[in-house]
Write an enzyme that holds these catalytic residues in place. Sequence first.
Site, mmCIF file in Angstrom:
data_model
loop_
_atom_site.group_PDB
_atom_site.id
_atom_site.type_symbol
_atom_site.label_atom_id
_atom_site.label_comp_id
_atom_site.label_asym_id
_atom_site.label_seq_id
_atom_site.Cartn_x
_atom_site.Cartn_y
_atom_site.Cartn_z
ATOM 1 N N SER A 113 -1.553 11.851 13.037
ATOM 2 C CA SER A 113 -0.525 11.385 12.117
ATOM 3 C C SER A 113 0.607 12.398 12.085
ATOM 4 O O SER A 113 0.528 13.468 12.693
ATOM 5 C CB SER A 113 -1.116 11.202 10.712
ATOM 6 O OG SER A 113 -2.198 10.300 10.720
ATOM 7 N N CYS B 211 0.805 -1.242 0.000
ATOM 8 C CA CYS B 211 0.000 0.000 0.000
ATOM 9 C C CYS B 211 0.842 1.299 0.000
ATOM 10 O O CYS B 211 2.054 1.164 0.007
ATOM 11 C CB CYS B 211 -0.977 -0.019 1.179
ATOM 12 S SG CYS B 211 -0.360 0.279 2.808
ATOM 13 N N HIS C 83 6.278 3.285 8.785
ATOM 14 C CA HIS C 83 5.180 3.666 7.892
ATOM 15 C C HIS C 83 3.882 3.927 8.638
ATOM 16 O O HIS C 83 2.877 4.268 8.021
ATOM 17 C CB HIS C 83 4.964 2.588 6.831
ATOM 18 C CG HIS C 83 4.014 1.492 7.229
ATOM 19 N ND1 HIS C 83 4.164 0.757 8.379
ATOM 20 C CD2 HIS C 83 2.895 1.027 6.619
ATOM 21 C CE1 HIS C 83 3.184 -0.130 8.455
ATOM 22 N NE2 HIS C 83 2.403 0.007 7.413
ATOM 23 N N GLY C 84 3.866 3.786 9.949
ATOM 24 C CA GLY C 84 2.644 4.007 10.710
ATOM 25 C C GLY C 84 2.879 3.734 12.182
ATOM 26 O O GLY C 84 4.018 3.622 12.638
ATOM 27 N N ALA C 85 1.777 3.604 12.923
ATOM 28 C CA ALA C 85 1.894 3.349 14.361
ATOM 29 C C ALA C 85 2.230 1.893 14.643
ATOM 30 O O ALA C 85 2.934 1.589 15.605
ATOM 31 C CB ALA C 85 0.592 3.733 15.058
ATOM 32 N N SER D 55 -3.430 6.373 14.482
ATOM 33 C CA SER D 55 -4.787 5.865 14.662
ATOM 34 C C SER D 55 -5.788 6.999 14.590
ATOM 35 O O SER D 55 -5.428 8.177 14.571
ATOM 36 C CB SER D 55 -4.904 5.163 16.017
ATOM 37 O OG SER D 55 -4.886 6.120 17.061
ATOM 38 N N MET D 56 -7.072 6.628 14.593
ATOM 39 C CA MET D 56 -8.129 7.636 14.494
ATOM 40 C C MET D 56 -8.131 8.586 15.685
ATOM 41 O O MET D 56 -8.646 9.690 15.588
ATOM 42 C CB MET D 56 -9.490 6.944 14.401
ATOM 43 C CG MET D 56 -9.693 6.158 13.136
ATOM 44 S SD MET D 56 -11.338 5.412 13.039
ATOM 45 C CE MET D 56 -11.228 4.141 14.305
ATOM 46 N N LYS E 270 -13.439 4.680 6.817
ATOM 47 C CA LYS E 270 -12.684 3.432 6.897
ATOM 48 C C LYS E 270 -13.026 2.533 5.723
ATOM 49 O O LYS E 270 -14.170 2.455 5.287
ATOM 50 C CB LYS E 270 -13.007 2.677 8.194
ATOM 51 C CG LYS E 270 -12.737 3.467 9.460
ATOM 52 C CD LYS E 270 -11.306 3.929 9.578
ATOM 53 C CE LYS E 270 -10.305 2.787 9.617
ATOM 54 N NZ LYS E 270 -8.916 3.279 9.807
ATOM 55 N N ASN F 268 -6.803 -1.667 7.224
ATOM 56 C CA ASN F 268 -6.393 -0.394 7.828
ATOM 57 C C ASN F 268 -6.365 0.749 6.820
ATOM 58 O O ASN F 268 -5.812 1.809 7.082
ATOM 59 C CB ASN F 268 -5.014 -0.544 8.486
ATOM 60 C CG ASN F 268 -3.924 -0.808 7.459
ATOM 61 O OD1 ASN F 268 -4.189 -1.271 6.353
ATOM 62 N ND2 ASN F 268 -2.690 -0.541 7.835
#
Length: 961
Positions: free
Chosen positions: A864, A578, A883-885, A859-860, A960, A682
């Site tokens: 970010s 992704c 690349h993310g949490a 996360s929501m 989402k 996700n």
Amino acid sequence: MTTFEADDVTLEEVEEYVWEISREGGMNTPARVLASEELLDAIADDDTLSQIRNVTHLPGVVEHALCMPDGHQGYGFPVGGVAAIDAEDGCISPGGVGFDINCLSGSTDVLLEFGRRRAIRSFSSAVEAERALVQTDADETPSNVGLFTETSNRTVHEVTTDTGDSVEATADHPFLTPDGMVELDELDAGDVVYQRQFEGLPDEEPPEFVVLDESDFADEDPQLVRVLKERDLLPLYSTDDAFAHLLKLVGFHTGDGSFSGTQSWFYADPEDCEAIREDIEAIGFTPSRVYEREREHSVGGNEFETTEYSVRSTSNAFKQLLIRLGAPDGQKTLSDFTTPDYLDRLADWQVALYLSAFFGAEMSAPATVSAKNFFAPSVSHNRNVEVGDAGETFLREIMGHLNDLGVRTNALETVERGENAAGETVRYRFGVSSEASNLTRFFSTIGYRYNRGKRRKAALATAYLKRKKRHIDERARVASEAKAMADGGASLSEVKASFDANDRFIERSVYDGRDGRPRPAADFPDYDAFVERVETRGVAVGAVVESVTELGEKSVYDIGVAHDEHNFVANGFVVSNCGVRMIKTNLTYDDINGREEELVEALFDAVPTGLGGGGVIDGDADTMAGVLSRGMDWAREAGYATAADLEHCEDEGYRPDAEPAKVSQKAKDRGRNQLGSLGSGNHFLEVQRVTDIYREDVADAFGLEADQLVVLIHCGSRGLGHQVCSDYLRRIEEEYEGFLSDLPDDNLAAAPAGSELAEDYYGAMCAAINFAWVNRQLITHQVRETFADVFETPWEDLGMELLYDVAHNIAKKEVHEVAGEDRECYVHRKGATRAFPAGHPEVPAAYRDVGQPVIIPGSMGAGSYVLRGGEESMARTFGSTAHGAGRLMSRTQAKREYRGEQVQADLEAHEHVYVKAQSGATIAEEAPGVYKDVDEVVRVSDELGIGDKVARTYPVVNIKG
């Protein structure tokens, strides 16, 4: 030096936030984990560390394999894994980019540990707690289930075999055959697949009660009680896994065990002793090695010698535990023991554990009385006459439990009397009724434990009896229809011509009448002939595919097991278990305040979400060819992108190495109706506001300022990319079996650099990357149009320019300095982000003076980050960062712990974040609490200089996938 221990992995802190797994065994390099101790604690909770260690076994890995601060368990590679592999002498691994999941229909029964079976759809509520049985070359072994997936609207096919068994699965689901794993769509009538004939009993929840507590050991030394409590065996509950292990041990010990002093002995064949050892270890005790000795016997005047194998435990606590659970103490023929009272209170599968272990020790093996018929398996039991009544009661209770489980028995007999050193003895015997369906029920639901030889014979007998039943059913059908035709006036010659059957059989069916069911035909194989020709693998028996029938679309499910074999048993069949972009606007939070619901509803209507098909455009053949070959160039020419969009994409949104011809038609078909869709998992679309600026000069270059609204789009190449990965994994497994034999995980499957297959995969993967860029661009187009409608202003006037688009799951040829020399490498970034520093020629011209933008979704409920490629990224991580949490818990666990509607309400009420999704379950899967602390992930990245903090954003509305 500071060390960190996690199961069998030891890490040493070589510098702050850098932990190393030293090179050993088959590792080609060390492995490194970039994390604070807080993050390391979370990373160590799953298989991430062992997976990054496994990555170092790939040929050609240079310097070290890396796990980013957001790392968590994946397939083969961990998510957050980075590995640079020499492009000349190394390999390229599809598992380092992505992995596909194949599926079964929801009613499919999966065989679990302890002889239980459960419909696969029900795993959604218990995946982490389950252990499925994995078929190995020799036998079976339980394995943790680490993954559960559910997919809507997949076409399923039914596979039926000559045993009458069937299973429904998608065309890409692999089945175990004599030639290895073969996908369903490659199976034809006449092919052989392996089946497990043991199906087990339904996985019912046992009634919970205390089986033993401290009061049962009141007369023992307190130290013995402490030993049991330390192993969580006191109190012992009926629902404990330890109790299930103990049921087997007690049942077998009652038949073929003994006590000597404080020692507990078990007598079995060597491989069965190993199984007993595993169960002793499972409850916390240390078993001995397997002992071997020669023994002399004299029976009826005949003397002979045998080899005896045994295993023991020297723990008195273990002995006393067995005794209190019903294992007879002292000489068994002089004991008045019967079956344990607690059996009457247990679930059926628990009772079967005790019985099957006892039968493994004491019941006769399956054997034929004639060419096509079987003896009744029997149990004989001796007692001295003074306790003979207890012996009779014991067997009658065993028979009663069998009857309760649906297995009929013959009458109990007193077969003989004899003598031993203590006096006169009496022998009792009963058998399992030898009627075919009854034997099949017994062998397939109870059978024998701790006796592989008997289990294999039971599997063969069951497979034969099923075939025999189908054969007789068919003859009964022919006989009935032939008689009906004759009674209706048809001539004998007409009747004979209507059936493929022996003339004499038709004549007898028409004229002689028939009492009961017909016998097998003379040409139906005898059991010995069947055993001679049938293929087996351990206790799995080959079955011939009779038909493969398409059934239409259904919801389908899959599980993943941790064992290296990556298979599980489904309806008896052995089957194989992704990027992100940010769009700027010139709007502020005040412009949207009070209009959040309007905007989230409009975006939800404009952007397709969820599993399955549905996109912004229909991908006909010409469109797919343009998208796969030219990426964002196609989007610009088609009117969905601007020249500025291309300038602000990684690689300008185009991989020139793409080869659409190397993408399978199946992959193209999966992608053609998904162009411009978020998908699921996700993936999301989120409108955010900038809350913090950390580096003013860089933020200014990026065009970011406080309180500004931005849009984050996180999605990938949908089903097309997954299918590309799956296709090439299968090809690699087939063509490079020897190349893969030394790898610790099949999911690391890789093709040697320079090989035709490696080049084919790289071309197909680059085409999938082009597809992903276009997918995100089409969503961007929809977002721009939606903003224009909601705010009644052209999107150009809203300043909706692309900040940057960067890939997350990718393997790219890049040149890096390795040991002082420039080397071309395949840099695998699986759930990791490219983070090139200022001055790097591949950074877009607009950002070259400050460094490449890096987007880290959180996360929501946590926001970010926008980073820039740090000065240390090239030296430390081959130009990569997180690349993310990173997830803390699986989707299944998340759905157990959170209610989507409540998460949605809480975010709106307390955080003023408006969320919309296809279902509450989707929101629960992505609840803020299921992710690591994104602030800590970014802090570590910043401290290490691989990705520098520029700005922080916070959600306003979220869609989402």
